[in-house]
Write an enzyme that holds these catalytic residues in place. Structure first.
Site, PDB file in Angstrom:
ATOM      1  CG  HIS A  23      -1.656  -1.251   1.451  1.00 41.71           C
ATOM      2  ND1 HIS A  23      -2.126  -1.641   2.683  1.00 41.71           N
ATOM      3  CD2 HIS A  23      -2.006  -2.237   0.605  1.00 41.71           C
ATOM      4  CE1 HIS A  23      -2.736  -2.813   2.570  1.00 41.71           C
ATOM      5  NE2 HIS A  23      -2.670  -3.195   1.333  1.00 41.71           N
ATOM      6  CB  CYS A  25      -1.288  -0.803 -17.593  1.00 43.95           C
ATOM      7  SG  CYS A  25      -1.337  -0.028 -15.979  1.00 43.95           S
TER       8      CYS A  25
END
Length: 747
Positions: free
Chosen positions: A364, A677
């Site tokens: 995160h 991506c």
């Protein structure tokens, strides 16, 4: 323990404290300490060895050995009994040292062959600082009371070493926290930054390891533990009643805080002469030592709880920690063992860089750092123990290197690098509004990745044509409870408005693997990267998926909308997810809400299996986005979090490029829009190769668009494709060498 032993232990510590208080240079003070230990324990020899570097111990003081050997005798980690204690962090107590495995006789010290040997690691909270040794001619094992007394002394020595009490002439006695140190970690986010250290959780400094008044210390400890118990009870009372996982953690906290054994052991340590703070830290060091050897995740978690409670107790006792009153520097580089996304977002763009001891490239924190374009280095071991608030620091996110308190040579070289990057940015700014058109006339669409509203200003500043990936999970990760549909709709609407008509591709919730919601029960999976994650979670919990799709439809409010589902592994998963979108559209029509004037529903191709889906899938899906990071790790069966294997496999490997070409061909045959991506899209050489094999769109972090566009505008894709095919025909494992030579020769 008998009262007499407690008294002797306390007497030794009192003598140690008095020696510390005397006016003396560091070496003289250390010499006095070895003398008093030998005298108190009735041994012929007492020696202190400290690390001069990570692999070498240096004899820094001795009573009983040749004084000329001080700062001259050195040994490698693991060499001899002393080196063994240093390497393992375990005590060696032997009545017949010469017969012990690895015994080494050191004639340069003038030592005789001593029979008895007791070696104690000098360490602080798992950080190894050296070894304390006593030896005697008499063949005997040292008693448990003697071992304990020397353990306590070793702990005090560790504290004093940390405080710089023994600064002197030897390399191992150079002032700690003043030397230049370089840390090699792993790149979490590219970029270079310099500034001054800001510790997320400043370490507690214990200045009084030896108790002057044991009764007073016992009172302080008991009052602090009572305070801690009250705080834990308050945390429990404030926890969401439905959050079972959080409640379990807090209950474990309460169990430890009320543990009579924990308190009793600390009280015994105070009785033997330690201050309240030192007694807490001694127990904390024991917990960390256990954590280092326990593989069971549950037990490690419980010991981590105890470690955290010890930190809280130390901060209550010392008044240190978050409320130190220190002011954040104007150019802060954040240093932490680890950090959550919400805490990192609280700092925001004020940070110039981030350095973590733990973390992962997919964590995160890394996601938020990339979103904020802040250089990040992870796995910088020991930096939280070495860095002090305000230290000058330089972070090279490109190389995964951190320079703490750098010397002038490093500073000059680093500033040259930053200046060169600034010049390059000026060059990129000059082509910002120009298309990424190659010398052969092919124009590549360059999109940016985003995940926060704070990213959107980069849409114009970087020259991106749109947002090829908007990560929606960050809004879920930074909260303690599920966000409401209305909150998400308002956020997505602001994103579309900030995009000012440019296309934004929203990826639905991609959680699981290393992205676990704090309010969702984690699954104990042996390999979470291959487990219950992304669209698998969405299809198993359709209520969450439907809520998010409704929020996206309402945010569009009639405007065009692009949505893609992550981690689709087979055709049926896409049809099921697409059916949820159709249901959401039908519901919105019934409710009279505006429907997007145009809607695209796509998928992320992150597993090799989807590349071999039926033709009907390619005809049905509106667009495909190759998730390069996941696809590469599954293609090579190499975990991208595992440094031992991930670097073995090159993105420009012939097999991988051939596989990507097959995907390009299938999309071209079905007229399916395709993009790539991932990290490789933002690396100029890799981006050029992806464009050469037919990838029409690349999506990357905003800062990479300039460098990629600069290379693409100077390359002939037809010629580069020929180089790639020639390398494959030759049987090269990777095309990187041939491509680099081609680009160096003018492309």
């Amino acid at each position: 323990m008998p009262e007499q032993t407690e008294t002797e232990s306390r007497k030794l510590l009192r003598r140690l404290r008095d020696t510390m208080a005397e006016e003396a240079a560091g070496q003289e003070r250390l010499d006095k300490i070895t003398h008093l230990i030998a005298d108190s324990m009735g041994t012929e020899v007492c020696s202190v060895y400290l690390f001069r570097d990570e692999e070498t111990l240096e004899l820094c003081a001795t009573e009983g050995l040749n004084p000329q050997a001080v700062h001259e005798t050195r040994m490698r980690l693991g060499e001899g009994l002393v080196g063994r204690v240093a390497r393992t962090g375990k005590i060696i107590n032997s009545a017949d040292a010469p017969k012990e495995k690895g015994f080494r006789y050191m004639p340069e010290t003038g030592e005789e062959i001593y029979s008895s040997f007791l070696g104690i690691p000098v360490q602080r909270l798992g950080e190894k600082l050296g070894v304390l040794v006593v030896q005697s001619k008499e063949a005997r094992l040292f008693s448990s009371d003697e071992v304990y007394a020397l353990e306590v002394v070793a702990m005090v020595l560790a504290e004093m070493t940390e405080l710089g009490v023994f600064v002197g002439e030897g390399a191992a006695l150079k002032a700690r926290h003043q030397q230049a140190v370089m840390f090699r970690g792993t790149t979490g986010q590219e970029g270079a930054a310099q500034g001054h250290v800001w510790l997320h959780e400043p370490r507690v400094v214990i200045t009084n390891p030896v108790a002057e008044d044991p009764e007073k210390e016992l009172t302080r400890l008991r009052e602090a533990v009572d305070d801690l118990r009250v705080r834990v009870d308050e945390m429990l009372a404030g926890a969401p009643s439905g959050d079972k996982e959080q409640m379990e953690v807090l209950e474990a906290y309460r169990m430890f805080a009320n543990s009579k054994g924990w308190l009793r052991r600390m009280e015994e340590d105070i009785g033997r002469g330690l201050s309240a703070e030192a007694a807490v830290e001694k127990e904390q060091s024991t917990a960390r030592a256990r954590m280092a050897v326990i593989s069971d995740p549950y037990l490690r978690g419980r010991l981590h709880d105890l470690d955290d409670l010890s930190n809280r107790l130390l901060r209550i006792l010392t008044g240190q920690g978050a409320q130190t009153g220190a002011e954040m520097p104007p150019d802060p580089i954040l240093i932490a063992r680890n950090i959550g996304p919400a805490e990192l977002l609280d700092y925001g763009r004020s940070l110039k860089g981030i350095v973590l001891e733990e973390g992962s490239v997919g964590s995160h924190a890394a996601i938020v750092a990339r979103a904020l374009a802040i250089p990040l280095v992870i796995h910088a071991e020991r930096i939280t123990t070495e860095a002090l608030n305000g230290d000058h620091i330089m972070v090279d996110g490109d190389q995964g290197v951190v320079h703490l308190r750098p010397d002038e040579t490093v500073v000059a070289a680093f500033r040259d690098k930053i200046a060169m990057q600034a010049k390059a940015q000026e060059r990129y700014a000059s082509i910002r509004d120009k298309p990424a058109t190659t010398l052969c006339g092919k124009t590549i669409s360059l999109q940016m990745n985003a995940g926060l509203m704070a990213d959107l200003p980069s849409l114009d500043g970087s020259g991106a044509e749109g947002v090829g990936l908007f990560r929606t999970e960050l809004q879920f990760l930074v909260r303690n409870q599920m966000p409401r549909r209305s909150e998400l709709a308002a956020l997505y609407s602001r994103v579309l408005e900030a995009a000012n008509g440019k296309r934004v591709v929203f990826r639905t919730l991609d959680i699981g693997s290393d992205k676990v919601l704090p309010y969702m029960k984690p699954n104990d999976e042996p390999n979470p990267a291959l487990g219950w994650r992304a669209i698998r979670v969405g299809l198993d919990k359709p209520g969450v998926l439907r809520m998010q799709l409704q929020a996206l439809l309402r945010a569009a409010n009639g405007r065009p909308l692009s949505v893609m589902f992550p981690f689709v592994a087979q055709y049926e998963e896409f049809t099921a997810a697409r059916a949820e979108m159709d249901k959401a559209l039908a519901r919105e029509r019934i409710l009279g809400h505006a429907i997007p004037e145009h809607i695209e529903v796509g998928a992320m191709l992150e597993t090799p299996s989807l590349a071999f889906a039926p033709d009907k899938f390619f005809e049905m899906v509106d667009f495909l986005s190759i998730g390069g990071n996941d696809l590469k790790q599954f293609f090579f069966a190499a975990d991208r979090e595992n440094e031992r294997v991930r670097r073995r496999y090159d993105s420009l490997n012939v097999s991988f490029l051939t596989f990507l070409e097959q995907i390009v061909a299938r999309c071209a045959a079905s007229n399916t829009a395709l993009s790539f991506c991932g990290e490789d899209a933002g690396r100029p050489v890799e981006a050029a190769c992806l464009a050469a094999i037919g990838m029409p769109t690349l999506s990357m972090r905003p800062a990479s668009i300039g460098p990629v566009k600069s290379v693409l505008r100077r390359v002939n894709l037809d010629a580069l494709r020929g180089v790639i095919h020639d390398a494959r025909d030759r049987g090269d494992m990777s095309v990187r060498g041939a491509v680099m030579e081609h680009l160096r020769n003018g492309g």
